[in-house]
Design an enzyme around this catalytic site. Structure first.
Site, PDB file in Angstrom:
ATOM      1  N   PHE A  26     114.803 -83.568  11.080  1.00  0.00           N
ATOM      2  CA  PHE A  26     114.822 -83.566   9.619  1.00  0.00           C
ATOM      3  C   PHE A  26     113.790 -82.562   9.119  1.00  0.00           C
ATOM      4  O   PHE A  26     112.683 -82.495   9.642  1.00  0.00           O
ATOM      5  CB  PHE A  26     114.519 -84.973   9.089  1.00  0.00           C
ATOM      6  CG  PHE A  26     114.953 -85.177   7.666  1.00  0.00           C
ATOM      7  CD1 PHE A  26     116.276 -85.444   7.361  1.00  0.00           C
ATOM      8  CD2 PHE A  26     114.039 -85.079   6.637  1.00  0.00           C
ATOM      9  CE1 PHE A  26     116.688 -85.627   6.048  1.00  0.00           C
ATOM     10  CE2 PHE A  26     114.434 -85.263   5.318  1.00  0.00           C
ATOM     11  CZ  PHE A  26     115.758 -85.532   5.021  1.00  0.00           C
ATOM     12  N   ILE A  85     107.605 -84.841   6.577  1.00  0.00           N
ATOM     13  CA  ILE A  85     108.064 -85.771   5.552  1.00  0.00           C
ATOM     14  C   ILE A  85     107.632 -85.197   4.206  1.00  0.00           C
ATOM     15  O   ILE A  85     106.432 -85.023   3.963  1.00  0.00           O
ATOM     16  CB  ILE A  85     107.450 -87.167   5.764  1.00  0.00           C
ATOM     17  CG1 ILE A  85     107.715 -87.668   7.190  1.00  0.00           C
ATOM     18  CG2 ILE A  85     107.993 -88.144   4.723  1.00  0.00           C
ATOM     19  CD1 ILE A  85     106.849 -88.836   7.603  1.00  0.00           C
ATOM     20  N   GLU A  89     111.806 -88.586  -4.739  1.00  0.00           N
ATOM     21  CA  GLU A  89     111.713 -89.362  -5.979  1.00  0.00           C
ATOM     22  C   GLU A  89     111.645 -90.866  -5.748  1.00  0.00           C
ATOM     23  O   GLU A  89     111.491 -91.628  -6.697  1.00  0.00           O
ATOM     24  CB  GLU A  89     112.919 -89.037  -6.861  1.00  0.00           C
ATOM     25  CG  GLU A  89     112.956 -87.587  -7.296  1.00  0.00           C
ATOM     26  CD  GLU A  89     114.196 -87.264  -8.107  1.00  0.00           C
ATOM     27  OE1 GLU A  89     115.010 -88.175  -8.355  1.00  0.00           O
ATOM     28  OE2 GLU A  89     114.349 -86.096  -8.487  1.00  0.00           O
ATOM     29  N   HIS A  92     110.808 -94.078  -0.412  1.00  0.00           N
ATOM     30  CA  HIS A  92     111.139 -93.759   0.979  1.00  0.00           C
ATOM     31  C   HIS A  92     110.044 -92.930   1.648  1.00  0.00           C
ATOM     32  O   HIS A  92     109.738 -93.137   2.826  1.00  0.00           O
ATOM     33  CB  HIS A  92     112.486 -93.025   1.033  1.00  0.00           C
ATOM     34  CG  HIS A  92     113.009 -92.828   2.415  1.00  0.00           C
ATOM     35  ND1 HIS A  92     113.437 -93.867   3.205  1.00  0.00           N
ATOM     36  CD2 HIS A  92     113.171 -91.703   3.150  1.00  0.00           C
ATOM     37  CE1 HIS A  92     113.838 -93.399   4.368  1.00  0.00           C
ATOM     38  NE2 HIS A  92     113.688 -92.087   4.363  1.00  0.00           N
ATOM     39  N   ARG A 131     101.293 -75.198   6.162  1.00  0.00           N
ATOM     40  CA  ARG A 131     100.639 -75.926   7.243  1.00  0.00           C
ATOM     41  C   ARG A 131     101.356 -75.833   8.590  1.00  0.00           C
ATOM     42  O   ARG A 131     100.782 -76.175   9.623  1.00  0.00           O
ATOM     43  CB  ARG A 131     100.518 -77.406   6.848  1.00  0.00           C
ATOM     44  CG  ARG A 131      99.509 -77.627   5.759  1.00  0.00           C
ATOM     45  CD  ARG A 131      99.706 -78.955   5.036  1.00  0.00           C
ATOM     46  NE  ARG A 131      98.669 -79.171   4.037  1.00  0.00           N
ATOM     47  CZ  ARG A 131      98.617 -78.589   2.840  1.00  0.00           C
ATOM     48  NH1 ARG A 131      99.570 -77.729   2.486  1.00  0.00           N
ATOM     49  NH2 ARG A 131      97.629 -78.835   2.006  1.00  0.00           N
TER      50      ARG A 131
END
EC number: 2.5.1.78
Length: 154
Positions: A26, A85, A89, A92, A131
């Site tokens: 992801f 991650i 909104e 989660h 990063r």
């Protein structure tokens, strides 16, 4: 893990180490960049490519499961968690960030195995991109240094 390249350590020889990496797919553009930086740094520290196992999982919540399987194999001196991650909104973000981070820490303690946690938790894509290189390198350095440190304590 911030600025793991700052200061000096005599524990950064990776020549005899076996490292496992678990990368979340992801936000794959970011996690691929993390992995590339991490693998380059592991090579620079002397870790032989044949002693690196690199797995990919769907997302950050799946990283701990794969880390646990690697830890249970007892074939690794250190593990590395890579993921990204990005806040959205909904709640989660907090759930995934807290649960994945907690699970990685718990595994390291339960298995007495260093796990460098480079699962980025950021507000936006720009922060992740800023990063991705540094944190990939940091993860490699942390894994090698901590593996060597634990060997000196054994």
């Amino acid at each position: 893990m911030f600025d793991a390249d700052k200061g000096w350590s005599d524990q950064l020889d990776g020549k005899k180490l076996s490292i496992g990496i678990v990368q979340a797919r992801f936000n794959e553009g970011i996690t691929n960049a993390l992995a590339e930086a991490c693998l380059r740094e592991l090579a620079a520290l002397g870790v032989d490519a044949k002693n690196i196992t690199h797995l990919k999982v769907p997302g950050a919540l799946e990283v701990p499961c794969a880390l646990q399987a690697l830890a249970e194999s007892e074939n690794f001196d250190a593990l590395i968690a890579l993921g990204c991650i990005i806040r959205g909104e909904t709640y989660h973000f907090e759930l995934v960030a807290n649960e994945s981070g907690s699970a990685v820490t718990r595994l390291a303690l339960d298995y007495q195995l260093p796990i460098a946690n480079a699962i980025l938790t950021v507000e936006n894509l720009a922060q992740a991109q800023a990063r991705q290189e540094e944190k990939g390198r940091d993860a490699a350095r942390v894994a090698v240094e901590m593996a060597n440190l634990l060997y000196t304590l054994a």
